[in-house]
Design an enzyme around this catalytic site. Sequence first.
Site, mmCIF file in Angstrom:
data_model
loop_
_atom_site.group_PDB
_atom_site.id
_atom_site.type_symbol
_atom_site.label_atom_id
_atom_site.label_comp_id
_atom_site.label_asym_id
_atom_site.label_seq_id
_atom_site.Cartn_x
_atom_site.Cartn_y
_atom_site.Cartn_z
ATOM 1 N N ASP A 170 3.695 -14.957 16.480
ATOM 2 C CA ASP A 170 2.471 -15.201 15.690
ATOM 3 C C ASP A 170 1.422 -14.089 15.816
ATOM 4 O O ASP A 170 0.377 -14.174 15.187
ATOM 5 C CB ASP A 170 1.839 -16.532 16.096
ATOM 6 C CG ASP A 170 1.262 -16.488 17.500
ATOM 7 O OD1 ASP A 170 1.459 -15.491 18.217
ATOM 8 O OD2 ASP A 170 0.607 -17.468 17.889
ATOM 9 N N TYR A 264 -0.879 -5.651 21.403
ATOM 10 C CA TYR A 264 -0.134 -5.594 22.665
ATOM 11 C C TYR A 264 0.145 -4.164 23.136
ATOM 12 O O TYR A 264 0.483 -3.947 24.298
ATOM 13 C CB TYR A 264 1.189 -6.357 22.549
ATOM 14 C CG TYR A 264 1.017 -7.844 22.815
ATOM 15 C CD1 TYR A 264 0.986 -8.330 24.118
ATOM 16 C CD2 TYR A 264 0.880 -8.749 21.778
ATOM 17 C CE1 TYR A 264 0.825 -9.679 24.370
ATOM 18 C CE2 TYR A 264 0.717 -10.102 22.026
ATOM 19 C CZ TYR A 264 0.683 -10.563 23.324
ATOM 20 O OH TYR A 264 0.527 -11.902 23.572
HETATM 21 P P1 NAD Z 1 3.663 -24.827 28.287
HETATM 22 O O1 NAD Z 1 4.076 -24.515 29.687
HETATM 23 O O2 NAD Z 1 2.448 -25.642 28.057
HETATM 24 O O3 NAD Z 1 4.870 -25.563 27.559
HETATM 25 C C1 NAD Z 1 6.195 -25.246 27.706
HETATM 26 C C2 NAD Z 1 7.042 -26.503 27.892
HETATM 27 O O4 NAD Z 1 8.411 -26.092 27.992
HETATM 28 C C3 NAD Z 1 6.726 -27.284 29.167
HETATM 29 O O5 NAD Z 1 6.417 -28.624 28.861
HETATM 30 C C4 NAD Z 1 8.016 -27.190 29.979
HETATM 31 O O6 NAD Z 1 8.291 -28.336 30.740
HETATM 32 C C5 NAD Z 1 9.050 -26.961 28.910
HETATM 33 N N1 NAD Z 1 10.286 -26.357 29.386
HETATM 34 C C6 NAD Z 1 10.425 -25.368 30.284
HETATM 35 N N2 NAD Z 1 11.718 -25.074 30.454
HETATM 36 C C7 NAD Z 1 12.421 -25.895 29.647
HETATM 37 C C8 NAD Z 1 13.800 -26.053 29.381
HETATM 38 N N3 NAD Z 1 14.724 -25.294 29.981
HETATM 39 N N4 NAD Z 1 14.184 -27.005 28.498
HETATM 40 C C9 NAD Z 1 13.259 -27.766 27.892
HETATM 41 N N5 NAD Z 1 11.926 -27.647 28.089
HETATM 42 C C10 NAD Z 1 11.520 -26.721 28.959
HETATM 43 O O7 NAD Z 1 3.543 -23.419 27.549
HETATM 44 P P2 NAD Z 1 2.695 -22.948 26.276
HETATM 45 O O8 NAD Z 1 1.623 -22.040 26.726
HETATM 46 O O9 NAD Z 1 2.313 -24.110 25.451
HETATM 47 O O10 NAD Z 1 3.747 -22.033 25.527
HETATM 48 C C11 NAD Z 1 5.005 -22.482 25.106
HETATM 49 C C12 NAD Z 1 5.879 -21.327 24.692
HETATM 50 O O11 NAD Z 1 5.481 -20.802 23.439
HETATM 51 C C13 NAD Z 1 5.853 -20.133 25.648
HETATM 52 O O12 NAD Z 1 7.140 -19.566 25.705
HETATM 53 C C14 NAD Z 1 4.911 -19.187 24.979
HETATM 54 O O13 NAD Z 1 5.074 -17.889 25.450
HETATM 55 C C15 NAD Z 1 5.337 -19.391 23.557
HETATM 56 N N6 NAD Z 1 4.442 -18.900 22.508
HETATM 57 C C16 NAD Z 1 4.962 -17.967 21.672
HETATM 58 C C17 NAD Z 1 4.228 -17.475 20.651
HETATM 59 C C18 NAD Z 1 4.820 -16.384 19.806
HETATM 60 O O14 NAD Z 1 4.136 -15.714 19.121
HETATM 61 N N7 NAD Z 1 6.124 -16.122 19.857
HETATM 62 C C19 NAD Z 1 2.929 -17.959 20.431
HETATM 63 C C20 NAD Z 1 2.407 -18.922 21.296
HETATM 64 C C21 NAD Z 1 3.198 -19.403 22.328
HETATM 65 C C1 G6P Z 2 0.006 -14.492 21.185
HETATM 66 C C2 G6P Z 2 1.407 -13.999 21.255
HETATM 67 C C3 G6P Z 2 2.274 -14.989 21.944
HETATM 68 C C4 G6P Z 2 1.725 -15.324 23.299
HETATM 69 C C5 G6P Z 2 0.311 -15.797 23.181
HETATM 70 C C6 G6P Z 2 -0.297 -15.928 24.569
HETATM 71 O O1 G6P Z 2 -0.102 -15.567 20.310
HETATM 72 O O2 G6P Z 2 1.964 -13.710 20.000
HETATM 73 O O3 G6P Z 2 3.564 -14.472 22.029
HETATM 74 O O4 G6P Z 2 2.484 -16.341 23.908
HETATM 75 O O5 G6P Z 2 -0.452 -14.874 22.470
HETATM 76 O O6 G6P Z 2 -1.436 -16.636 24.473
HETATM 77 P P1 G6P Z 2 -2.130 -17.298 25.735
HETATM 78 O O7 G6P Z 2 -3.306 -17.936 25.118
HETATM 79 O O8 G6P Z 2 -1.136 -18.263 26.318
HETATM 80 O O9 G6P Z 2 -2.443 -16.167 26.653
HETATM 81 MN MN MN Z 3 4.212 -13.342 20.305
#
Ligand code: NAD
Ligand code: G6P
Ligand code: MN
Length: 441
Positions: A170, A264
Amino acid sequence: MKKFSILIAGGGSTFTPGIILMLLDNLDKFPIRQIKMYDNDTERQAKIGDACAILLKERAPEIEFSYSTKPEEAFTDIDFVMAHIRVGKYPMRELDEKIPLKHGVVGQETCGPGGVAYGMRSIGGVIELIDYMEKYSPNAWMLNYSNPAAIVAEATRRLKPNSKVLNICDMPIGIEVRMAEILGLDSRKDMDIMYYGLNHFGWWKSIKDKAGNDLMPILKEHVAKHGYVEKKGDSQHTDASWCDTFAKAKDVFAIDPTTLPNTYLKYYLFPDYVVEHSNKEYTRANEVMDGREKFVFGECDKIVKNKTSNNTELHIDEHASYIVDLARAIAFNTKEKMLLIVENNGAIVNFDPTAMVEIPCIVGNAGPEPLVIGAIPQFQKGLMEQQVSVEKLTVEAWIEGSYQKLWQALTMSKTVPSASIAKAILDDLIEANKGYWPELK
Ligand code: NAD
Ligand code: G6P
Ligand code: MN
């Protein structure tokens, strides 16, 4: 219109309520008959799940809702898996950030040694989700945004080449929202963009309006003075550390004023600045645990206690609507142009065809068709070759259980000044990640 069945994998994520509210806001475009949640942490997921059950009952009672930690129950009868797991959760993110910092190196969730460490934990978790999906709902697609997306995407390329997995981020969307605001446009979708790079490591090479007029000069003038700082921004990226990142884009832009950079890149191009401005005792993980996590879980507790979601401060994560755009593109063959992390395969002609690159694709019911980028300049090519090697070596290290390759990966990272520092960080990371990483020999 067909109604879809969605599984949110990582149901206990802080992003789950915002995504569910976003899905409800888009039901006219993407009808839903069922939402399920899956997580491997029973207690964490139940807190979010019980609140979402009340919220859905009040706002969309026609949608069936359930949550489970049992793979068969969760993954059966699913059209789309929206995957956002964090293997090791915030306590491990905290270590990913603090261990490198202890050695004077950037401590970040997805960049540098922290990203490599997180990658070594995530690969197994994401591959397991794909296995469950293919076993219980073989026709489903996975929209994966579990981080570190670059390493996870390379792992899916190596280990699951024929799976229906789309890796997406995102960050370009968040930056494009700011660009649209700088330009005074109603929506980022009023811009026609060309972008290339690796995940969290890319550049816009062209931005035009729908009539074909070049918008880069206005944006460059703004970014040269203010970076991507502007008044509004989305709700996720407004904490102090994020504001600093958007401002620092000004210096990142100065290095190559022919393109506009992903925020980044600051971690790779100004690692000394980043380390100087980091608090070794209180990193982004602490900021998130004290901020977003407390807020989301606190609001969910309130919903459960009050037995209603009326007056909740949980809000729609509007910027997450790209997930609906992606699901719609697959479901309804919309052929929308979207940035995805896909195998290069000649799109960037002077770059490794097997690299997972982030580039615009036309998305339809057969998946993404990448657009041709052509040749990229030496500066970007050099940086990307180094970084893609970090990502590929990390995945090789995971597959082979190779200490040597992981040491090479860390040594290769532009954030790490020497092989000896790489080794010291690696040895600390191995200790911290016992039980999460494969054993390295
Ligand atoms: P969070 O820790 O609040 O939530 C992650 C959840 O995943 C937890 O509830 C945890 O128990 C669960 N989990 C961990 N390992 C697991 C497994 N093997 N099987 C099933 N569930 C499992 O984290 P968050 O800050 O809400 O972020 C969630 C994910 O989304 C992270 O990987 C974060 O980096 C990603 N994210 C990506 C983007 C992007 O741009 N690609 C944007 C925002 C968040
Ligand atoms: C952006 C990135 C994600 C990352 C997030 C971290 O949205 O694209 O890949 O997980 O920032 O945000 P946070 O608020 O958890 O630092
Ligand atoms: Mn990202």
